[in-house]
Structures are given as C-alpha cells and as structure tokens.
Scaffold this motif. Structure first.
Motif, PDB file in Angstrom:
ATOM      1  N   UNK A 157       0.842  -1.172   0.053  1.00 46.22           N
ATOM      2  CA  UNK A 157       0.151   0.053  -0.077  1.00 46.22           C
ATOM      3  C   UNK A 157       0.927   1.160   0.071  1.00 46.22           C
ATOM      4  N   UNK A 158       0.550   2.106  -0.909  1.00 46.88           N
ATOM      5  CA  UNK A 158       1.470   3.332  -0.979  1.00 46.88           C
ATOM      6  C   UNK A 158       0.577   4.389  -1.007  1.00 46.88           C
ATOM      7  N   UNK A 159       0.746   5.202  -0.060  1.00 54.32           N
ATOM      8  CA  UNK A 159      -0.394   6.487   0.182  1.00 54.32           C
ATOM      9  C   UNK A 159       0.460   7.531  -0.245  1.00 54.32           C
ATOM     10  N   UNK A 160       0.105   8.232  -1.372  1.00 50.99           N
ATOM     11  CA  UNK A 160       0.819   9.387  -1.907  1.00 50.99           C
ATOM     12  C   UNK A 160       0.343  10.481  -1.151  1.00 50.99           C
ATOM     13  N   UNK A 161       1.426  11.659  -1.039  1.00 50.98           N
ATOM     14  CA  UNK A 161       0.951  13.025  -0.570  1.00 50.98           C
ATOM     15  C   UNK A 161       2.066  14.250  -1.088  1.00 50.98           C
ATOM     16  N   UNK A 162       1.478  15.164  -0.789  1.00 48.94           N
ATOM     17  CA  UNK A 162       2.679  16.207  -0.999  1.00 48.94           C
ATOM     18  C   UNK A 162       2.297  17.224   0.186  1.00 48.94           C
ATOM     19  N   UNK A 163       3.359  17.576   1.028  1.00 45.48           N
ATOM     20  CA  UNK A 163       2.974  18.460   2.278  1.00 45.48           C
ATOM     21  C   UNK A 163       3.804  19.720   2.163  1.00 45.48           C
ATOM     22  N   UNK A 164       3.257  20.874   2.662  1.00 52.39           N
ATOM     23  CA  UNK A 164       3.869  22.120   2.913  1.00 52.39           C
ATOM     24  C   UNK A 164       4.576  22.456   3.778  1.00 52.39           C
ATOM     25  N   UNK A 165       6.033  22.268   3.857  1.00 55.79           N
ATOM     26  CA  UNK A 165       6.740  22.366   5.264  1.00 55.79           C
ATOM     27  C   UNK A 165       7.586  23.694   4.875  1.00 55.79           C
ATOM     28  N   UNK A 166       7.444  24.378   6.302  1.00 56.21           N
ATOM     29  CA  UNK A 166       8.564  25.564   6.210  1.00 56.21           C
ATOM     30  C   UNK A 166      10.019  25.267   6.228  1.00 56.21           C
ATOM     31  N   UNK A 167      10.792  26.143   6.144  1.00 58.66           N
ATOM     32  CA  UNK A 167      12.316  26.078   6.188  1.00 58.66           C
ATOM     33  C   UNK A 167      12.673  25.445   7.649  1.00 58.66           C
ATOM     34  N   UNK A 168      11.893  25.216   8.706  1.00 59.40           N
ATOM     35  CA  UNK A 168      12.261  24.460   9.971  1.00 59.40           C
ATOM     36  C   UNK A 168      11.391  23.133   9.889  1.00 59.40           C
ATOM     37  N   UNK A 169      10.896  22.748   8.571  1.00 54.42           N
ATOM     38  CA  UNK A 169      10.442  21.388   8.349  1.00 54.42           C
ATOM     39  C   UNK A 169       8.669  21.340   9.199  1.00 54.42           C
ATOM     40  N   UNK A 170       8.427  22.414   9.821  1.00 52.35           N
ATOM     41  CA  UNK A 170       7.241  22.305  10.108  1.00 52.35           C
ATOM     42  C   UNK A 170       5.982  22.749   9.327  1.00 52.35           C
ATOM     43  N   UNK A 171       4.770  22.167   9.478  1.00 53.59           N
ATOM     44  CA  UNK A 171       3.656  22.221   8.421  1.00 53.59           C
ATOM     45  C   UNK A 171       3.309  23.635   8.491  1.00 53.59           C
ATOM     46  N   UNK A 172       3.392  24.104   7.382  1.00 56.96           N
ATOM     47  CA  UNK A 172       3.084  25.737   7.083  1.00 56.96           C
ATOM     48  C   UNK A 172       1.693  25.886   7.607  1.00 56.96           C
ATOM     49  N   UNK A 173       1.534  26.780   8.263  1.00 58.94           N
ATOM     50  CA  UNK A 173       0.038  27.136   8.808  1.00 58.94           C
ATOM     51  C   UNK A 173      -0.900  28.071   8.181  1.00 58.94           C
TER      52      UNK A 173
END
Ligand SMILES: [Cu+2]
Length: 459
Positions: A157-173
């Motif tokens: 099972x391969x769950x594909x995603x793209x996530x928006x991270x900041x330069x400190x690798x946190x989820x951009x809010x």
C-alpha cells in the motif's frame, strides 16, 4: 520553504517509519504527534495523526466483515472520520453537519459498518479537512477479497501525499489562504509515500506486486509512471476493472483517487521506481531495490473478482445538472450564500470563491436547503457536470460509486472520484442503491471549504 532538490540530495538520510500494521485494537486515536519527515538535520515535524503515525495504522479486513472502530478525539479541535469509497451506512459516513455532529475534543464516536466490497479504500478527517488532512489525519483501509484474491508475491500500500513544510520542516500554517482556495488548492513542497520521502521497498526480480496507490494530497494531481516494473491497472477507486488494462504510459491520480496495479519486476537494473512527473521532469516517489536472478515473463493477471453490482438503467434514469462556477480567472459575478445573493467581492471577503448551480457551500449551514436531486432507493440517476472554471476539480460522491457516461453512450469503470479538467462537460450515472443524505463535493479540499459542495438524497 525547503528546496526539494536539497532533500533529494540527502534522501539516504530518510528514516523509515514502520506502519503499526494489523492490530486487533478497535480504538483509533486522533492526537498530535511528531514524525521525522525531513532529513535528520531537521527537527521532526509536528503532525496530527491517527494512532501515532502518518499514515495512520493500516486497517485491514475481509470482504463481508464488519468494522467496529471507536475514534477518540485527543486533538484541540473537533474532528470526524470519513471512510472514503465505502458503500457505507449513511450514519457512519463521517460528515459533520450532514451525517453526524463533529466529535468534540475529549469525546469519542463509535463507527460500526459492513464491508460489502473488496478493494483499496482510505479513511481521513472530514472536519476542517484542509488543515486536518494536511497535518496527517489519514490512513489506508484495505478490504481483502473474500475469495479469488490475485496470485501475488507482495501486497504494498503506497499512500501518496505532498505536504507544505516551512524552512524548519514544520507544516506551514497558512491553511485555507485565499490564494490557495481561489486557485488550484494547497500544494506541498515535499513529496511523501507512506509519510516518508522516497521510501524503499525491497523486491525480487520476477516478483509480482500488487501496488495499492492512494492519493491523500490536498490538491495535487499526480502524474505517475513506473520504471523497471510493468503490468496492469486492475482497479480504480477500489472497484475492479472488468478487464485489466495494460499500463503503457503515465497515468494520473487525483486527490482521493486510488489505483490498484499488478506489476512484475522486470528490470535488469538494481532499482525500480514509482515516478512522479512534474513540469521539470520525473522524480522518484518510492524506490524498489531489486535482487535475484532474471525470471521468465509471467502471463497477464486475471481480472479481480467483481464486487456486488447495482445495474444502471440510463433510459429510466432521473436527471440533474451541476454547473461548477467561480475561482480566480472565472466568470462568476455573484452567488447565493445563506440565502443572500452576494457579488463576487462580498463572497471573497467571506472566503468563498466557488458555487454549484449558483449556491455556495455544501449543506443547510450555507442555505443549501434542498438536495441536488431527491430519488427513491434503486432509481438510476444521471448527473451532467459542467466545469465552467479555469481549474480542475476532483468530484467525489459519498456512499455510492458511479460510472461516467461516455460519448458513445457506454458506461466507464466504477469510480467514486472523477477528475474534471477546466472547461470540461461530463456525465456520470449511478444506481441510487444506498439510502441517506450523501455529500457530493470537490476533493480539492480548499475548493470544498470555499464553496464546492452539494448533497443528494436517497429515500
Ligand atoms: Cu475543485
């Protein structure tokens, strides 16, 4: 923002985060958690996850079983869980405001439902989903065939995603910002498979793999291809194709869509790849280190066993039309919101950019008192869809699968999510076999949040 190439250059630093796998527990806990997504020189990323990981633990059951899952909300916000693609009891569908109240922080909700169909499904938050799915609240739900399962060596099972991270690798809010919502939605800058950058799955030469691809992306339409493996597409959105289709080219996977592939490892090279094609080239999303001696070619796979059929009668079908309007570079001048006709600037001030048939929003909360169509159980339904916008949309029907009515009048494969390109007019049809009030919305999550939803009633 993190530069993707610098990530790719240090992909070897990725940490493998195993899925919890099969578990007897029927408690699924939604809570904050952390995971090492970015390379080691970055901190772990703060997420919201089911049972401690993104993706949440893989729920596996057998066709004909019941699934009983108690969801505990240990998040700071209300949530709910939608079991995507299941032809489920309406009360278990997980849509706040339509099928249940959102689960308040500290509360629980008991989900209990039958599994009539085998296939590849998934579960995800259906509350504040632009934010909650992006933060990681999703996982796979795999229903194994009661009989006639294909002869394979590995089931991946391969769950594909793209996530928006900041330069400190946190989820951009910047969830649901007006630009994302009025354009193509929220795109990420880091590509993930099963919560990792370019994970590796060891395979043997000549092995036959079942690849269950699931897109958990907010908005991106993946354009995918294989390298070093060849084979067939055998199911879409969980539903078996009547004939396996040879994979000869790239194929798209829109938000929420699934594709089951049965492929053989054919390469002489040391690695095979699942590739995502972007404007500037192809990138490995997952890699498959290959070992073992060359093997003889195997015959093509048989079709997967069919799920229960609900025949569609196009001649007697009830009909509806859905005009999709709005967004940046669209022609919409005004639309109704909460019973009031507002011009596009007033709508934009309220964070609303899209309308279906002149009304913004999916349910009574927005003044959409009447369903798109109200039909008796067992009637056939045809819905004409016109995308009068400058963007693609991934239209998802809850509770039932539909077929596209093709130009020659034949029916396409069963799906639960249809990608509509800009300017396209298409038609879907289905047997309204499942009673309840069902959501019908764009699965580009920012589009849904800013207007692209409606519902229909089966009694
Ligand atoms: Cu959309």
């Amino acid at each position: 923002m993190i530069d993707r190439r610098s990530f790719l250059g240090s992909a070897a630093a990725c940490i493998a985060i195993p899925n919890a796998g099969h578990s007897a527990s029927n408690l699924l806990r939604a809570a904050p958690g952390t995971q090492q997504i970015a390379p080691d020189r970055f901190d772990p990323t703060d997420l919201w996850v089911f049972d401690g990981a993104m993706p949440g633990r893989s729920l596996r059951a057998r066709q004909g079983d019941r699934l009983s899952i108690t969801v505990e909300n240990a998040l700071p916000d209300p949530t709910s869980v939608h079991w995507h693609g299941l032809r489920i009891d309406n009360a278990m569908d997980g849509v706040p405001g339509l099928t249940q109240e959102a689960i308040a922080p500290g509360d629980r909700f008991d989900y209990d439902f039958a599994l009539p169909d085998a296939g590849t499904y998934w579960y995800h938050s259906h509350a504040q989903s632009v934010q909650q799915v992006e933060r990681g609240l999703y996982g796979p739900l795999i229903v194994e065939e009661a009989e006639g399962a294909p002869d394979i060596d590995q089931d991946l099972t391969l769950m594909l995603d793209d996530i928006r991270l900041t330069e400190t690798a946190q989820v951009s809010d910047d969830f649901g910002n007006f630009h994302d919502n009025s354009h193509a939605g929220r795109f990420g800058n880091v590509w993930l498979v099963n919560g990792q950058m370019e994970p590796k799955y060891a395979v043997q030469r000549g092995q036959r793999l079942r690849l269950r691809l699931i897109s958990a992306a907010n908005a991106r339409v993946f354009q995918l291809g294989l390298s070093g493996m060849s084979g067939h597409l055998v199911a879409l959105d969980g539903m078996p194709l009547s004939e396996p289709a040879l994979i000869q080219d790239t194929f798209s996977l829109a938000p929420a869509q699934r594709a089951d592939l049965i492929v053989d490892v054919t390469t002489d090279e040391a690695e095979a790849f699942l590739i995502s094609f972007e404007r500037d080239g192809g990138y490995a999303m997952a890699s498959f280190p290959v070992s073992g001696a060359k093997q003889a070619l195997r015959p093509p796979p048989a079709a997967l066993p069919a799920n229960p059929d609900f025949p569609i009668d196009l001649k007697s079908a009830r009909t509806a039309t859905l005009l999709m309007e709005g967004g940046a570079m669209g022609g919409m001048r005004s639309a109704r919101l909460n019973g009031t006709q507002l011009d596009i600037r007033d709508l934009a001030q309220r964070g609303k950019f899209w309308a279906f048939n002149g009304t913004v929003g999916d349910m009574k909360a927005y003044g959409r008192d009447t369903p798109l169509i109200d039909v008796a159980q067992g009637e056939s339904v045809r819905i004409g869809l016109a995308n009068d916008t400058a963007f693609a949309h991934a239209m998802h029907l809850h509770g039932m699968h539909f077929s596209e009515v093709l130009a020659d009048g034949s029916l396409g494969p069963l799906r639960d999510t249809l990608l509509m390109q800009r300017g396209e007019t298409r038609e879907i049809a289905f047997n309204a076999h499942n009673p309840g009030d069902w959501l019908f919305h764009c699965h580009i999550l920012g589009h849904h949040a800013s207007g692209m939803g409606t519902w229909l009633r089966v009694t």
